[in-house]
Design a protein around this motif. Structure first.
Motif, PDB file in Angstrom:
ATOM      1  N   UNK A  21      72.240  33.093  13.903  1.00 40.62           N
ATOM      2  CA  UNK A  21      71.054  32.249  13.783  1.00 40.62           C
ATOM      3  C   UNK A  21      70.459  32.295  12.374  1.00 40.62           C
ATOM      4  N   UNK A  22      70.471  33.453  11.747  1.00 40.17           N
ATOM      5  CA  UNK A  22      69.952  33.561  10.373  1.00 40.17           C
ATOM      6  C   UNK A  22      70.822  32.754   9.415  1.00 40.17           C
ATOM      7  N   UNK A  23      72.128  32.748   9.656  1.00 44.23           N
ATOM      8  CA  UNK A  23      73.024  31.938   8.821  1.00 44.23           C
ATOM      9  C   UNK A  23      72.701  30.457   8.989  1.00 44.23           C
ATOM     10  N   UNK A  24      72.479  30.024  10.234  1.00 44.62           N
ATOM     11  CA  UNK A  24      72.116  28.620  10.463  1.00 44.62           C
ATOM     12  C   UNK A  24      70.827  28.277   9.720  1.00 44.62           C
ATOM     13  N   UNK A  25      69.861  29.184   9.731  1.00 45.23           N
ATOM     14  CA  UNK A  25      68.601  28.958   9.025  1.00 45.23           C
ATOM     15  C   UNK A  25      68.819  28.838   7.516  1.00 45.23           C
ATOM     16  N   UNK A  26      69.896  29.445   7.030  1.00 49.06           N
ATOM     17  CA  UNK A  26      70.257  29.351   5.606  1.00 49.06           C
ATOM     18  C   UNK A  26      71.239  28.215   5.354  1.00 49.06           C
ATOM     19  N   UNK A  27      71.413  27.341   6.351  1.00 50.13           N
ATOM     20  CA  UNK A  27      72.302  26.168   6.265  1.00 50.13           C
ATOM     21  C   UNK A  27      73.767  26.547   6.131  1.00 50.13           C
ATOM     22  N   UNK A  28      74.146  27.659   6.766  1.00 53.32           N
ATOM     23  CA  UNK A  28      75.549  28.095   6.789  1.00 53.32           C
ATOM     24  C   UNK A  28      76.007  28.252   8.234  1.00 53.32           C
ATOM     25  N   UNK A  29      77.266  27.916   8.462  1.00 54.78           N
ATOM     26  CA  UNK A  29      77.879  28.166   9.767  1.00 54.78           C
ATOM     27  C   UNK A  29      78.882  29.288   9.554  1.00 54.78           C
ATOM     28  N   UNK A  30      78.533  30.467  10.043  1.00 51.03           N
ATOM     29  CA  UNK A  30      79.402  31.636   9.903  1.00 51.03           C
ATOM     30  C   UNK A  30      80.047  31.956  11.239  1.00 51.03           C
ATOM     31  N   UNK A  31      81.306  32.376  11.179  1.00 48.68           N
ATOM     32  CA  UNK A  31      82.031  32.790  12.373  1.00 48.68           C
ATOM     33  C   UNK A  31      82.439  34.246  12.241  1.00 48.68           C
ATOM     34  N   UNK A  32      82.380  35.001  13.331  1.00 46.23           N
ATOM     35  CA  UNK A  32      82.857  36.379  13.295  1.00 46.23           C
ATOM     36  C   UNK A  32      84.379  36.411  13.258  1.00 46.23           C
ATOM     37  N   UNK A  33      84.906  37.298  12.408  1.00 50.05           N
ATOM     38  CA  UNK A  33      86.355  37.476  12.276  1.00 50.05           C
ATOM     39  C   UNK A  33      86.660  38.966  12.325  1.00 50.05           C
ATOM     40  N   UNK A  34      87.600  39.332  13.162  1.00 54.09           N
ATOM     41  CA  UNK A  34      87.971  40.737  13.328  1.00 54.09           C
ATOM     42  C   UNK A  34      88.740  41.233  12.108  1.00 54.09           C
TER      43      UNK A  34
END
Length: 125
Positions: A12-25
């Motif tokens: 959610x913090x990434x979205x607020x910074x206009x980024x779409x982050x995905x978790x990667x193992x």
């Protein structure tokens, strides 16, 4: 624990910074979505956050019917991103019935009911 930072808060913090982050193992290299503390593929606990390409294809779609005075019909779909994860969302900018399986889409950050969301639009061309 209001100061706790879990996977949902990072996303959610990434979205607020206009980024779409995905978790990667870090152990097996697989992306996953929804955000969680352990990799669902290998159960590794070392997770990095990577910028999503934002490109994908509609995997499944349906139209939710509503009366016009309640906002009218809208699309709900499952999008498979190029990273291999599937994300439930909707496609904006076209009639709900025009969203088709295998349609190429690109992600953007939008708002719904006051929350930031990952939404999609058709890829032109």
């Amino acid at each position: 624990m209001p100061d706790a930072i879990g996977p949902d808060q990072i996303f959610q913090r990434a979205l607020a910074s206009k980024e779409i982050l995905l978790p990667k193992c870090d152990d097996c290299g697989a992306y996953h979505f929804f955000p969680r503390v352990l990799c669902p593929h290998c159960h590794g606990a070392s997770i990095s956050w990577m910028q999503a390409s934002g490109r994908g294809r509609v995997h499944a779609t349906t139209v939710v019917r509503r009366k016009p005075e309640r906002g009218g019909d809208y699309n709900v779909c499952m999008v498979e991103l190029d990273e291999g994860v599937r994300m439930m969302s909707r496609v904006e900018g076209v009639a709900p019935s025009d969203v088709t399986i295998d349609m190429e889409v690109s992600a953007f950050i939008g708002e719904g009911d006051g929350d930031l969301l990952v939404l999609f639009k058709p890829v032109e061309g």
